[in-house]
Motif scaffolding. Structure first.
Motif, PDB file in Angstrom:
ATOM      1  N   VAL A 404     -20.550-114.648 -29.724  1.00  0.00           N
ATOM      2  CA  VAL A 404     -21.108-116.006 -29.649  1.00  0.00           C
ATOM      3  C   VAL A 404     -20.726-116.693 -28.340  1.00  0.00           C
ATOM      4  N   ARG A 405     -21.709-117.353 -27.740  1.00  0.00           N
ATOM      5  CA  ARG A 405     -21.499-118.275 -26.627  1.00  0.00           C
ATOM      6  C   ARG A 405     -22.021-119.641 -27.049  1.00  0.00           C
ATOM      7  N   VAL A 406     -21.322-120.692 -26.625  1.00  0.00           N
ATOM      8  CA  VAL A 406     -21.639-122.047 -27.053  1.00  0.00           C
ATOM      9  C   VAL A 406     -22.018-122.889 -25.842  1.00  0.00           C
ATOM     10  N   VAL A 407     -23.117-123.613 -25.969  1.00  0.00           N
ATOM     11  CA  VAL A 407     -23.590-124.505 -24.907  1.00  0.00           C
ATOM     12  C   VAL A 407     -23.724-125.908 -25.484  1.00  0.00           C
ATOM     13  N   LEU A 432     -29.636-121.721 -32.801  1.00  0.00           N
ATOM     14  CA  LEU A 432     -28.994-120.420 -32.613  1.00  0.00           C
ATOM     15  C   LEU A 432     -30.024-119.405 -32.151  1.00  0.00           C
ATOM     16  N   SER A 435     -29.897-112.298 -29.447  1.00  0.00           N
ATOM     17  CA  SER A 435     -30.426-111.398 -28.421  1.00  0.00           C
ATOM     18  C   SER A 435     -29.708-110.063 -28.540  1.00  0.00           C
ATOM     19  N   HIS A 442     -25.852-110.453 -29.390  1.00  0.00           N
ATOM     20  CA  HIS A 442     -25.229-111.675 -28.888  1.00  0.00           C
ATOM     21  C   HIS A 442     -25.947-112.874 -29.496  1.00  0.00           C
ATOM     22  N   LEU A 444     -26.461-117.152 -28.821  1.00  0.00           N
ATOM     23  CA  LEU A 444     -26.272-118.358 -28.013  1.00  0.00           C
ATOM     24  C   LEU A 444     -26.465-119.554 -28.940  1.00  0.00           C
ATOM     25  N   GLN A 446     -26.668-123.452 -29.197  1.00  0.00           N
ATOM     26  CA  GLN A 446     -26.860-124.708 -28.476  1.00  0.00           C
ATOM     27  C   GLN A 446     -26.565-125.873 -29.416  1.00  0.00           C
ATOM     28  N   THR A 466     -23.455-124.835 -19.241  1.00  0.00           N
ATOM     29  CA  THR A 466     -22.358-123.867 -19.227  1.00  0.00           C
ATOM     30  C   THR A 466     -22.177-123.252 -20.609  1.00  0.00           C
ATOM     31  N   ALA A 467     -22.173-121.938 -20.667  1.00  0.00           N
ATOM     32  CA  ALA A 467     -21.989-121.213 -21.926  1.00  0.00           C
ATOM     33  C   ALA A 467     -20.548-120.725 -22.011  1.00  0.00           C
ATOM     34  N   GLN A 469     -17.881-118.512 -24.030  1.00  0.00           N
ATOM     35  CA  GLN A 469     -17.795-117.433 -25.014  1.00  0.00           C
ATOM     36  C   GLN A 469     -16.539-117.602 -25.860  1.00  0.00           C
TER      37      GLN A 469
END
Length: 713
Positions: A404-407, A432, A435, A442, A444, A446, A466-467, A469
């Protein structure tokens, strides 16, 4: 009698009927001819449709390796290309193609009965997900009703406004008493943001002047102090599904029980068993054909009466059934527990940004941008019975957070497919995006933030798309009588290497008793895994003469290494960082005993590395309360410059009696008592022993219970 007919010529002929001579054989000897008239009509136009790709189903969505194999059916992966982790040579690629061609000639390896049952299982799960999503969205738009009833409230009013511990539907708070509710399986339960603010009230100071040199009249006086934030919660596990044998009723001798860590290890075993069964079948068919041709016989097919080959073929059937079923059950379980761990991790991340200004001022957001935000989970479950299954679920759920990456984004309108958040003045929506495929999956995430709040409170390094992780670690130490019994039994059975079943009777602290196997080794393994990850993070933050590329490679490797192979220092990815030496010694000496110092040291290191702390046990209210209050007492002592252990324990006792933890117990089970009795307390570490006047004693899980195993205080 057997017959063989070649229809190739008829298929290519006109629509006229063809007369075919069918030789009749008995024991390989010709017995005569049978004349058959065959008419083959080729379709003029085939129905075409676009099938859904199997590769991107639920198994792939939750990050599972599809374990692709050459046989049919390929329910969770497309047949081509053959998936492999390593680049194949031309020779191995040719061998794989030949093997696949051989298996393709043998048909589909499943029974109609199995496929009907399995597809019904999948259909039921999908309908369950859809219904759950509908209920969750409906709960978001419904206003929360107060659960507090006045003394004059009638019974009907109390039923309309249930107490928090009576809630069994999606709400902003999910109590631990709802652990077994299937509908709520995707929601974290008993989740609280626990903040300790220390202010020196006799050291008031005026606010700093504005950049123009003028004093701002409306700005309040400042109190020099500190903030200590933790997240407390129940175990992120699929409690409602239980931990029994998921292959029960599958007409197989194999079994697969426990939580995800054990189930996924079993899944790899089943994949190897399937590969072996396929190889044996291919070898058996090859031997049959070679033997028949050596005798001069013309063989075009395998007779159904060949018992040995039928037995080999059924083994492939059985192995295919087992692998399909376990893969699906693991995928559903992953979906449930990942949803829980994701909610908890995001809560920690947002709390660090909004509440812990000391981290913001120290420049940690820029480090999070470059190296990820560490979420350090501190588990207090015991490696026995059902809690062992919870550990196994939680370990996988937490490791999945690495995907997970958070923006954080300013709210400029709700995007399509985003989920609206009506109850928060600052968060407006979440979205969410998945990908990749399988183990390369993965996500992402938001988060739409109120524009004013975004520009005032979101640190500049975290703006402009900015993402960040997530960097998850899990330390796990059992601290109760169950773990004591597990360690004692494990030390006794270590001579013969077998696992035992234990029963703790009425000594456990929640709604059900645990009976099951003991696996204390899993705690040591999990702590070594967490150490490897935290050690790599420490090297990234505070380099020790190791090149950056090696550190970055190590940060990837520690999340990809097979957990079964991670362990002591011979598998050390990077040298032990100086700040990690004491923790390493605690883990190294922890086998077979309760060592709460592991959690103590890991929590301190996580704080020093700018990470968020999350504490959990089964319910998140009793053992969790003891641990988090001890952490708070340590923090207060550190702020005041106090080092005396007795003072820290006294402060922890006061917090446990007069702080928020007893009301949390009442919120979950209806009684403001810790679910321990005096016998249990004797087996707990001194740092975690509750005040005797706060024990439930005869009350189990906050409620009176009866039956064998009841312990009086």
């Amino acid at each position: 009698m057997e017959g063989f007919i070649d229809t190739a010529g008829s298929a290519g002929a006109t629509n006229n009927a063809n007369m075919v001579q069918l030789p009749l054989l008995q024991n390989g000897q010709p017995m005569g001819l049978l004349l058959a008239q065959i008419k083959v009509t080729m379709p003029t136009q085939r129905d075409s449709y676009k099938p859904y790709p199997a590769t991107d189903g639920l198994v792939s969505l939750v990050g599972l390796d599809p374990l692709a194999y050459d046989g049919n059916p390929g329910m969770d992966h497309d047949p081509t290309p053959i998936l492999a982790h390593h680049q194949q040579t031309q020779e191995s690629a040719s061998a794989s193609a030949l093997r696949k061609q051989q298996l393709d000639t043998m048909g589909l390896f499943f029974t109609t009965q199995y496929m009907e049952q399995h597809l019904a299982l999948r259909q039921s799960a999908m309908e369950g997900f859809q219904e759950r999503a509908r209920l969750y969205k409906q709960a978001l738009v419904q206003p929360e009703r107060s659960s507090l009833s006045t003394s004059s409230s009638s019974t009907s009013q109390q039923q309309q406004h249930p107490q928090p511990y009576e809630t069994k539907t999606p709400k902003a708070f999910r109590p631990s008493s709802s652990r077994m509710e299937t509908t709520l399986s995707a929601l974290p339960f008993n989740c609280h943001v626990v903040q300790m603010n220390i202010n020196v009230v006799d050291a008031l100071r005026a606010p700093a002047p504005s950049p123009t040199g003028q004093q701002q009249q409306q700005q309040q006086l400042e109190y020099p102090g500190a903030c200590f934030t933790n997240i407390t919660h129940g175990a992120p596990s699929d409690h409602a599904r239980g931990f029994g044998n998921i292959l029960a009723g599958m007409n197989t001798a194999a079994s697969a029980a426990g939580g995800l860590r054990r189930l996924e290890a079993k899944r790899y075993e089943l994949a190897l068993a399937l590969n072996q069964a396929q190889n044996q079948l291919i070898a058996g068919v090859g031997h049959f054909l070679a033997t028949a041709r050596q005798s001069g016989a013309t063989v075009h097919h395998i007779p159904s009466r060949h018992a040995d080959l039928q037995r080999l073929r059924w083994r492939v059937f059985e192995a295919t059934h087992n692998l399909h079923h376990v893969s699906w059950m693991c995928a559903v379980r992953r979906a449930n527990v990942f949803s829980q761990s994701l909610g908890l991790a995001i809560t920690s991340y947002l709390a660090s940004i909004s509440s812990d200004q000391s981290k913001i001022a120290a420049g940690w957001p820029d480090i999070w941008r470059r190296h990820g935000y560490m979420v350090c989970f501190e588990g207090l479950l015991s490696a026995a019975g059902k809690e062992l299954g919870m550990i196994e679920d939680a370990s996988v759920a937490i490791s999945m957070l690495r995907m997970v990456r958070v923006v954080l984004m300013p709210d400029n309108g709700i995007p399509s497919k985003a989920v609206f958040i009506p109850s928060s003045p600052y968060m407006k929506w979440v979205n969410l995006f998945p990908s990749g495929q399988g183990p390369n999956r993965h996500f992402l995430l938001q988060i739409g933030v109120d524009p004013s709040y975004y520009h005032e409170r979101i640190p500049p390094p975290l703006r402009n798309g900015t993402a960040v992780q997530l960097y998850p670690v899990l330390y796990q130490v059992g601290v109760d009588i169950r773990q004591w019994g597990a360690n004692t039994g494990n030390n006794i059975m270590s001579k013969n290497g077998t696992k035992q079943e234990i029963s703790t009777g009425g000594l456990v602290d929640d709604e059900d008793d645990d009976v099951g196997i003991v696996d204390s080794d899993v705690l040591v393994a999990l702590n070594y895994e967490a150490f490897q990850k935290m050690n790599a993070y420490a090297h990234a933050i505070r380099p020790q003469e190791i090149t950056l590329d090696k550190i970055q490679a190590a940060m990837i490797q520690v999340f990809r290494t097979n957990p079964q192979n991670m362990g002591p220092e011979e598998h050390q990815v990077l040298p032990i960082h100086p700040t990690m030496a004491l923790l390493h010694q605690h883990i190294k000496s922890s086998a077979g005993r309760m060592n709460h110092s592991i959690l103590d040291e890991a929590a301190m290191l996580a704080q020093q590395l700018g990470g968020g702390g999350l504490v959990f046990c089964k319910s998140g209210k009793d053992r969790t309360a003891m641990h988090v209050t001890y952490k708070q007492a340590q923090f207060a002592a550190q702020y005041r410059g106090v080092t005396a252990t007795e003072t820290i324990l006294d402060d922890a006792t006061l917090i446990r009696i007069y702080g928020t933890r007893l009301p949390i117990c009442e919120k979950n089970v209806g009684q403001a008592k810790y679910a321990f009795n005096s016998l249990q307390v004797q087996f707990m570490p001194d740092a975690l022993k509750p005040p005797m006047n706060t024990l439930a004693g005869f009350l189990k899980g906050g409620r009176l219970f009866s039956g064998e195993g009841a312990i009086e205080t």
